[in-house]
Scaffold this active site. Structure first.
Site, PDB file in Angstrom:
ATOM      1  N   GLU A  69       0.850  -1.234  -0.078  1.00 15.45           N
ATOM      2  CA  GLU A  69       0.012  -0.048  -0.040  1.00 15.45           C
ATOM      3  C   GLU A  69       0.953   1.239   0.082  1.00 15.45           C
ATOM      4  O   GLU A  69       0.415   2.317   0.272  1.00 15.45           O
ATOM      5  CB  GLU A  69      -0.955  -0.016   0.983  1.00 15.45           C
ATOM      6  N   HIS A  82      -4.569   2.053   7.095  1.00 15.46           N
ATOM      7  CA  HIS A  82      -3.306   2.430   6.726  1.00 15.46           C
ATOM      8  C   HIS A  82      -2.571   2.889   8.115  1.00 15.46           C
ATOM      9  O   HIS A  82      -3.505   3.509   8.897  1.00 15.46           O
ATOM     10  CB  HIS A  82      -3.140   3.418   5.963  1.00 15.46           C
ATOM     11  N   CYS A 128      -2.735  11.839   3.217  1.00 20.34           N
ATOM     12  CA  CYS A 128      -2.976  10.957   2.023  1.00 20.34           C
ATOM     13  C   CYS A 128      -2.736  11.441   0.676  1.00 20.34           C
ATOM     14  O   CYS A 128      -2.407  10.805  -0.260  1.00 20.34           O
ATOM     15  CB  CYS A 128      -4.682  10.375   2.064  1.00 20.34           C
TER      16      CYS A 128
END
Length: 446
Positions: A174, A245, A366
Site C-alpha cells: 500500500e 493504513h 493521504c
C-alpha cells in the site's frame, strides 16, 4: 549532504465520486452514494499545495490517471465504441464499471514507497509503485503511477523507478502510507519504519482487512537497499477500528514519531527498536497519545494522525498540518492544541480544508508522497511539475473549465464524462510537460 523533503501531491481527477469502494475505510463507506464535487475537490487540493509552497516547502504535482479506464473494461470483454464499452459495463457489471471510474490515485501516499539516496544501496532515490491489490479500483493504478513518477523524475542516473511488486495478495503493498522515515536532518542517514498489518501466510481474522503484508515491505527493503530499516507490526485493534493504513494512527518527521497508543502491536518494543537503530544518528522523540485523551474512534473520525508533520523554514520545531475535521472534533482539537502548546518537538498546528477528500477517507497526509531530494536531484526533476503561484493559477483555471461541480455515482455512467475527462487530461499533458502519449487514450489515438 544538504537535502529537502518535497511533497508530491496527487491532483484530484474529474471522476472524483463517493462510490464506497474501500472496505475498512469508514468515511468511504459512510458517504457512499452521496453527491461529490470534483471541482471543489481539485481546487481544495490545489489550495493545500499552494499553502505549503507559500510556507516555503517544495511542492510537486502528480497528474490524475485516466478514468474511466476503458482499456480495463475492454480487457474484461466489453466491446464497441468507448461509450458503448462504458454503458455496457454499467449495465452488466456495475461494480467493475465503478472501479474503472475511481479517482483514487489522488491519494499519493499510496502511490509508492520512496527511499532517499542517502539511505539506498547505490545512492539513487528509489521508488516502488504500490501494487494496491487489496482493492480492485486501486489495483488499476501502478502502471500509470510509474509513468507519472518517470515523468517527474526522468534522470536514471539519480532516480530508480521500479515496477510494482507482483500483483498477488501475498505481496500486498500500500505504499508510503505504511512507511515513516526518521532522521536528524533530511540529508543525513535515517531510520526507515516499515509497518505491516499481517504476515502473508497467516490466517487473518480481523474485522477489517489488513492490507500491507510483511513480505511486501521486506521486498521493498531488499530492492531499495534501504539501510537501518525496521519491520513493525501495526496494532490489530487499530485495524479493527478502521485504521486501514498506519498513517491513520501514526505520523513522523525528523526525530519525532507522533502516534496513538494503539498504532503498534508492541509499542514499548517499537520504541526500543527505533532507539537502538537511531543510535549514533539522533535521539528519537516519541509523542504518544493515549486512548483516554483520544479514543480510536475520534482519532479515525478526525484524522489527527493523517496530518502532515513538516519542518517549515525558519522554525525550530515541527508544524502539524491537520484537516479541519481535527479542529471540529472537540477531543482531537484539544489534543492537537496541547501538543503544540507543549515543549515537545511539535510547536505549531494549522488546519486545511480538504473536505472532499476527507469524505472519501483521505486527509492531508493521504494526498501527498514525501520525497527527500538533494539540490542536484531536485534540479533533475521536471520543473513543469513543480508548483508555484503561476502553476497554481493555471491549474485552477483549467480545473474550473473542465470539472463538474456536482457528481453522483450514477453519473459515472454518462458517456459524456469520457470526453470531459479526456479533454481535461489532454490539456494537462501540455501544462505539466508529461510528454507525448502519456495517457492510454492518447496512445490509442496515435
Amino acid at each position: 549532504m544538504s537535502a529537502i523533503e518535497a511533497n508530491a501531491d496527487g491532483l484530484i481527477g474529474p471522476t472524483h465520486s463517493y462510490a464506497g469502494l474501500s472496505p475498512g475505510n469508514l468515511a468511504s463507506s459512510l458517504n457512499a452514494g452521496q453527491a461529490s464535487s470534483p471541482r471543489d475537490a481539485v481546487l481544495q487540493g490545489l489550495d493545500k499545495m499552494l499553502e505549503m509552497h507559500r510556507a516555503g516547502l517544495v511542492q510537486l504535482v502528480l497528474p490524475p490517471q485516466e478514468r474511466p479506464d476503458i482499456a480495463f473494461l475492454r480487457s474484461l470483454g466489453f466491446a464497441g465504441t468507448d461509450a458503448e464499452v462504458l454503458q455496457g459495463a454499467w449495465r452488466a457489471a456495475p461494480a467493475l464499471a465503478s472501479a474503472a471510474c475511481s479517482a483514487s490515485a489522488m491519494w499519493a501516499a499510496n502511490a509508492a514507497t520512496v527511499t532517499p539516496g542517502v539511505d539506498s544501496h547505490d545512492g539513487r532515490v528509489h521508488f516502488t509503485p504500490a501494487n494496491l491489490v487489496s482493492n480492485l479500483h486501486r489495483a488499476l493504478e501502478p502502471g500509470q503511477t510509474r509513468r507519472a513518477l518517470n515523468a517527474l523524475f526522468p534522470d536514471e542516473a539519480r532516480f530508480a523507478v521500479h515496477e510494482a511488486l507482483p500483483a498477488t495478495a501475498h505481496l500486498a503493498d500500500e505504499g508510503a502510507a505504511n512507511h515513516v522515515r526518521l532522521c536528524a536532518d533530511h540529508g543525513e542517514a535515517g531510520v526507515n519504519l516499515f509497518v505491516y498489518g499481517r504476515d502473508a501466510f497467516e490466517t487473518w481474522q480481523g474485522r477489517h482487512p489488513a492490507r500491507q503484508t510483511r513480505e511486501a515491505s521486506e521486498a521493498v527493503v531488499r530492492r531499495h537497499g534501504a539501510s537501518r530499516s525496521l519491520l513493525l507490526r501495526q496494532g490489530r485493534a487499530a485495524i479493527d477500528e478502521g485504521s486501514f493504513h498506519n498513517d491513520v494512527v501514526c505520523v513522523g518527521a525528523r526525530t519525532c514519531l507522533l502516534h496513538h497508543e494503539s498504532a503498534f502491536e508492541d509499542t514499548p518494543g517499537v520504541h526500543a527498536a527505533i532507539t537502538r537503530a537511531a543510535q549514533g544518528l539522533f535521539e528519537p522523540q516519541f509523542v504518544q497519545i493515549s486512548a483516554a485523551d483520544l479514543p480510536l474512534a475520534d482519532a479515525i473520525e478526525s484524522y489527527l494522525f493523517n496530518s502532515m508533520l513538516v519542518q517549515l523554514p525558519g522554525r525550530d520545531r515541527l508544524t502539524l498540518i491537520c484537516p479541519v475535521e481535527t479542529r471540529d472534533n472537540a477531543r482531537a482539537h484539544a489534543v492537537a492544541e496541547a501538543i503544540a502548546a507543549s515543549n515537545g518537538p511539535i510547536g505549531d498546528v494549522r488546519y486545511v480544508d480538504v473536505r472532499q477528500s476527507m469524505r472519501n477517507g483521505g486527509g492531508p497526509a493521504c494526498l501527498r508522497l514525501r520525497v527527500v531530494l538533494s539540490e542536484d536531484e531536485l534540479g533533475a526533476s521536471n520543473p513543469a511539475m513543480r508548483l508555484d503561484e503561476t502553476l497554481h493559477a493555471r491549474l485552477s483555471v483549467w480545473a474550473a473549465r473542465w470539472y463538474r461541480d456536482r457528481l453522483l455515482p450514477a453519473d459515472l455512467a454518462d458517456p459524456q464524462l469520457i470526453e470531459e475527462a479526456r479533454g481535461a487530461l489532454d490539456e494537462l499533458t501540455a501544462i505539466l510537460e508529461l510528454g507525448p502519449g502519456f495517457y492510454p487514450f492518447q496512445r490509442a489515438g496515435s
